[in-house]
Design a protein around this motif. Structure first.
Motif, PDB file in Angstrom:
ATOM      1  N   LYS A  44      33.911 -41.523 -42.907  1.00 53.90           N
ATOM      2  CA  LYS A  44      33.550 -40.277 -43.553  1.00 53.90           C
ATOM      3  C   LYS A  44      34.455 -40.082 -44.765  1.00 53.90           C
ATOM      4  N   PRO A  45      33.868 -39.972 -45.960  1.00 53.18           N
ATOM      5  CA  PRO A  45      34.696 -39.851 -47.165  1.00 53.18           C
ATOM      6  C   PRO A  45      35.282 -38.445 -47.322  1.00 53.18           C
ATOM      7  N   SER A  46      36.161 -38.071 -46.423  1.00 50.31           N
ATOM      8  CA  SER A  46      36.755 -36.738 -46.474  1.00 50.31           C
ATOM      9  C   SER A  46      37.945 -36.731 -47.423  1.00 50.31           C
ATOM     10  N   PRO A  47      38.067 -35.722 -48.256  1.00 49.38           N
ATOM     11  CA  PRO A  47      39.256 -35.619 -49.114  1.00 49.38           C
ATOM     12  C   PRO A  47      40.519 -35.535 -48.269  1.00 49.38           C
ATOM     13  N   SER A  48      41.532 -36.280 -48.670  1.00 53.43           N
ATOM     14  CA  SER A  48      42.758 -36.335 -47.876  1.00 53.43           C
ATOM     15  C   SER A  48      43.531 -35.028 -47.893  1.00 53.43           C
ATOM     16  N   ASN A  49      43.271 -34.165 -48.889  1.00 53.68           N
ATOM     17  CA  ASN A  49      44.027 -32.915 -48.966  1.00 53.68           C
ATOM     18  C   ASN A  49      43.268 -31.730 -48.378  1.00 53.68           C
ATOM     19  N   LEU A  50      42.257 -31.995 -47.532  1.00 54.03           N
ATOM     20  CA  LEU A  50      41.563 -30.899 -46.866  1.00 54.03           C
ATOM     21  C   LEU A  50      42.523 -30.084 -46.009  1.00 54.03           C
ATOM     22  N   ARG A  51      43.411 -30.777 -45.294  1.00 55.98           N
ATOM     23  CA  ARG A  51      44.363 -30.075 -44.443  1.00 55.98           C
ATOM     24  C   ARG A  51      45.311 -29.207 -45.278  1.00 55.98           C
ATOM     25  N   GLY A  85      32.046 -29.568 -43.253  1.00 59.19           N
ATOM     26  CA  GLY A  85      32.666 -28.315 -42.901  1.00 59.19           C
ATOM     27  C   GLY A  85      32.599 -27.301 -44.023  1.00 59.19           C
ATOM     28  N   ALA A  86      32.841 -26.053 -43.666  1.00 57.97           N
ATOM     29  CA  ALA A  86      32.814 -24.992 -44.674  1.00 57.97           C
ATOM     30  C   ALA A  86      33.862 -25.230 -45.754  1.00 57.97           C
ATOM     31  N   LEU A  87      35.030 -25.727 -45.366  1.00 56.38           N
ATOM     32  CA  LEU A  87      36.064 -25.970 -46.362  1.00 56.38           C
ATOM     33  C   LEU A  87      35.708 -27.145 -47.260  1.00 56.38           C
ATOM     34  N   GLU A  88      34.982 -28.121 -46.733  1.00 51.88           N
ATOM     35  CA  GLU A  88      34.508 -29.225 -47.580  1.00 51.88           C
ATOM     36  C   GLU A  88      33.509 -28.718 -48.612  1.00 51.88           C
ATOM     37  N   VAL A  89      32.619 -27.823 -48.186  1.00 50.02           N
ATOM     38  CA  VAL A  89      31.638 -27.265 -49.115  1.00 50.02           C
ATOM     39  C   VAL A  89      32.344 -26.473 -50.219  1.00 50.02           C
ATOM     40  N   ALA A  90      33.412 -25.768 -49.841  1.00 50.61           N
ATOM     41  CA  ALA A  90      34.142 -24.941 -50.804  1.00 50.61           C
ATOM     42  C   ALA A  90      35.318 -25.691 -51.427  1.00 50.61           C
ATOM     43  N   PRO A  95      46.069 -19.354 -48.818  1.00 54.97           N
ATOM     44  CA  PRO A  95      45.813 -18.016 -48.252  1.00 54.97           C
ATOM     45  C   PRO A  95      44.351 -17.710 -47.961  1.00 54.97           C
ATOM     46  N   TYR A  96      43.462 -17.908 -48.943  1.00 58.83           N
ATOM     47  CA  TYR A  96      42.076 -17.487 -48.743  1.00 58.83           C
ATOM     48  C   TYR A  96      41.329 -18.426 -47.792  1.00 58.83           C
ATOM     49  N   ALA A  97      41.632 -19.711 -47.842  1.00 53.65           N
ATOM     50  CA  ALA A  97      41.021 -20.634 -46.890  1.00 53.65           C
ATOM     51  C   ALA A  97      41.472 -20.320 -45.469  1.00 53.65           C
ATOM     52  N   ARG A  98      42.756 -20.038 -45.295  1.00 52.82           N
ATOM     53  CA  ARG A  98      43.255 -19.701 -43.960  1.00 52.82           C
ATOM     54  C   ARG A  98      42.646 -18.395 -43.471  1.00 52.82           C
ATOM     55  N   ARG A  99      42.494 -17.418 -44.378  1.00 54.50           N
ATOM     56  CA  ARG A  99      41.889 -16.155 -43.985  1.00 54.50           C
ATOM     57  C   ARG A  99      40.435 -16.365 -43.551  1.00 54.50           C
ATOM     58  N   ALA A 100      39.704 -17.181 -44.279  1.00 52.20           N
ATOM     59  CA  ALA A 100      38.311 -17.443 -43.920  1.00 52.20           C
ATOM     60  C   ALA A 100      38.218 -18.157 -42.572  1.00 52.20           C
ATOM     61  N   ILE A 101      39.110 -19.114 -42.332  1.00 52.05           N
ATOM     62  CA  ILE A 101      39.105 -19.828 -41.049  1.00 52.05           C
ATOM     63  C   ILE A 101      39.410 -18.871 -39.900  1.00 52.05           C
ATOM     64  N   LEU A 127      35.518 -25.976 -38.891  1.00 52.43           N
ATOM     65  CA  LEU A 127      35.407 -25.316 -40.183  1.00 52.43           C
ATOM     66  C   LEU A 127      36.004 -26.147 -41.308  1.00 52.43           C
ATOM     67  N   ILE A 128      36.999 -26.957 -41.002  1.00 48.47           N
ATOM     68  CA  ILE A 128      37.648 -27.764 -42.030  1.00 48.47           C
ATOM     69  C   ILE A 128      36.865 -29.042 -42.300  1.00 48.47           C
ATOM     70  N   GLY A 129      36.570 -29.789 -41.254  1.00 46.83           N
ATOM     71  CA  GLY A 129      35.955 -31.095 -41.440  1.00 46.83           C
ATOM     72  C   GLY A 129      34.521 -31.228 -41.001  1.00 46.83           C
ATOM     73  N   GLY A 130      33.909 -30.158 -40.494  1.00 48.86           N
ATOM     74  CA  GLY A 130      32.504 -30.216 -40.115  1.00 48.86           C
ATOM     75  C   GLY A 130      32.234 -30.639 -38.693  1.00 48.86           C
ATOM     76  N   ALA A 131      33.267 -30.938 -37.916  1.00 53.32           N
ATOM     77  CA  ALA A 131      33.067 -31.388 -36.538  1.00 53.32           C
ATOM     78  C   ALA A 131      34.326 -31.109 -35.733  1.00 53.32           C
ATOM     79  N   PHE A 132      34.147 -30.933 -34.438  1.00 50.08           N
ATOM     80  CA  PHE A 132      35.291 -30.881 -33.533  1.00 50.08           C
ATOM     81  C   PHE A 132      35.172 -32.041 -32.546  1.00 50.08           C
ATOM     82  N   ALA A 133      36.289 -32.460 -32.030  1.00 49.28           N
ATOM     83  CA  ALA A 133      36.316 -33.590 -31.095  1.00 49.28           C
ATOM     84  C   ALA A 133      37.357 -33.327 -30.027  1.00 49.28           C
ATOM     85  N   TYR A 134      37.027 -33.676 -28.810  1.00 46.82           N
ATOM     86  CA  TYR A 134      38.021 -33.630 -27.733  1.00 46.82           C
ATOM     87  C   TYR A 134      37.711 -34.723 -26.721  1.00 46.82           C
TER      88      TYR A 134
END
Length: 445
Positions: free
Chosen positions: A50-57, A209-214, A63-69, A127-134
């Motif tokens: 998955k070509p995810s940007p490395s700086n998503l985390r 994820g929502a953060l990837e879209v934004a 502030p605003y990304a954390r508030r949205a999450i 919300l960050i990467g579009g999927a959860f895993a456990y």
């Protein structure tokens, strides 16, 4: 040693071969598209990246990304949860024991997490990467058999050529963001990992994820915020002094040479800056040029508000959650909050609940008649509900105990709880006309 194929494996192989004989060209093209995703040729033993940007985390810590999450994550983490029989299933002692076991497992998914912390990590990854895993596994303790561990979903890659066997590797967990290509990683069997996608599509095994879209919006907001901060703190001058010609018509000689310019700068720093004095000079041709506006427009506040609205749209929440509160009153705030709940928070909670029920409670434990529920997820207008009940009660369509059962409350332990409105009125009129009141109507049974 070759593994003996099951009847299901042989049936799938026969069906696969039949389809290939009937539609060889179509199958070959589809197979090529599947293994040529992203312009790279993938073999069966190579996972898709998955070509995810490395700086998503890193963006998730702004502030605003954390508030949205947190706007989506925290209400779900605070939901009251319960384990109940599925609709239409009658309770029994066996089901009660199963529900106690599942409740104990969910209360403590592993040695470090509670259900709240477990849920928070999964929703944040979603919300960050579009999927959860456990990861989940069954232990030897019959009273506490199920164990679940949250996993970084951005480190999970997917094998496109998975054969459908739950015991074979479907996922690969890479060791670090720089490990591209699956050269080093840990293969994980399909039955050992739950991978939930938030916005699934048919063109990729991943989601967004929502953060990837934004992503670009957050990047622009950080850039304009840094610029506005420099402007507000006077890190760069907002005015330019132009010393043109000597002031005499037809002359192009500079008004100040290098030596005089240095003297003028020293005089300005020593006698003007920080002194609160009005500078007075004898130059005739000095021109002051504004480099930018001198009011709040120089901070691009309206543009920053637009970027915040884009972030809110990507997360499916109202802009007022990101500190945009203009033109907001009580009515609009309540409508926006209800819209956020029904359009984002509620579907996200149902997605997590569905994966735990299907993959862990039923898939790993085999308990097919019970399920995890969020009793408070369906929010209601209590005033409107009370008005509806009042109308139904006065029309003899319900009783107080029926209403309490609908709200999950214990029944009233008296005869009045099972009486309709007409029965209560008859009893009241009878008591008013009697010389002595029937004690059965005034005491609890």
């Amino acid at each position: 040693m070759p593994v003996q194929k099951t009847l299901g494996d042989r049936a799938r192989a026969m069906l696969f071969a039949a389809r290939r004989r009937l539609q060889p060209e179509r199958h070959t093209q589809a197979y090529a598209r599947l293994f040529n995703i992203g312009g790279q040729q993938y073999r069966k033993d190579r996972p898709l990246l998955k070509p995810s940007p490395s700086n998503l985390r890193n963006f998730a810590r702004t502030p605003y990304a954390r508030r949205a999450i947190n706007t989506v994550k925290l209400p779900i983490a605070e939901l009251r949860w319960d384990v109940r029989p599925k609709e239409g299933v009658k309770p029994s002692k066996v089901l009660e024991q199963q529900m106690r076991v599942v409740a104990d497992c969910l209360n403590k998914p592993n040695n470090e997490d509670s259900f709240r912390s477990f849920t928070e990590q999964l929703i944040a990854d979603l919300l960050i990467g579009g999927a959860f895993a456990y990861e989940h596994a069954v232990g030897g303790d019959a009273n506490r058999p199920l164990w679940m561990w949250p996993t970084d979903s951005l480190s999970i890659q997917v094998f496109a050529g998975w054969d459908g066997n739950p015991k074979t590797a479907r996922y690969m967990q890479t060791l670090g963001a720089g490990n591209v290509g699956g050269a080093t990683g840990i293969p994980i069997a399909a039955e050992d990992l739950v991978y939930g996608r938030g916005d699934p599509t048919t063109d990729t095994p991943f989601s967004w994820g929502a953060l990837e879209v934004a992503f670009q919006t957050v990047s622009r907001l950080l850039g304009v915020g840094a610029y506005a901060g420099n402007v507000a703190s006077n890190a760069s001058p907002g005015m330019l002094l132009n010393f043109g010609g000597s002031g005499k018509q037809g002359s192009s000689a500079p008004l100040l040479d290098d030596n005089k310019l240095r003297q003028f700068r020293d005089w300005w720093r020593n006698d003007i800056e920080g002194q609160g004095m009005t500078p007075i000079t004898s130059f005739e041709a000095v021109q002051a040029v504004n480099l930018r506006g001198a009011d709040d427009r120089a901070l691009f506040l309206e543009y920053q508000d637009m970027l915040k609205r884009e972030i809110a749209a990507a997360f499916g929440i109202s802009p007022m959650n990101l500190a945009i509160e203009r033109d907001v009153n009580r009515d609009t705030a309540e409508v926006s909050y209800d819209r956020d709940w029904d359009g984002t928070i509620k579907p996200t909670a149902h997605l997590l609940r569905a994966h735990i029920n299907r993959s862990s409670i039923e898939g790993r434990l085999g308990f097919s008649q019970i399920e995890l529920t969020f009793p408070d997820i369906d929010r209601e207008d209590e005033k409107a509900t009370a008005d509806i009940y009042k109308t139904e009660y006065q029309n003899n369509a319900t009783t107080p105990n029926m209403y309490r059962a609908r709200k999950g409350l214990e029944p009233i332990e008296s005869a009045w709880g099972d009486m309709t409105y007409a029965d209560v009125q008859i009893a009241i009129k009878g008591a008013q006309g009697a010389k002595q009141m029937n004690p059965d109507l005034a005491t609890k049974e």
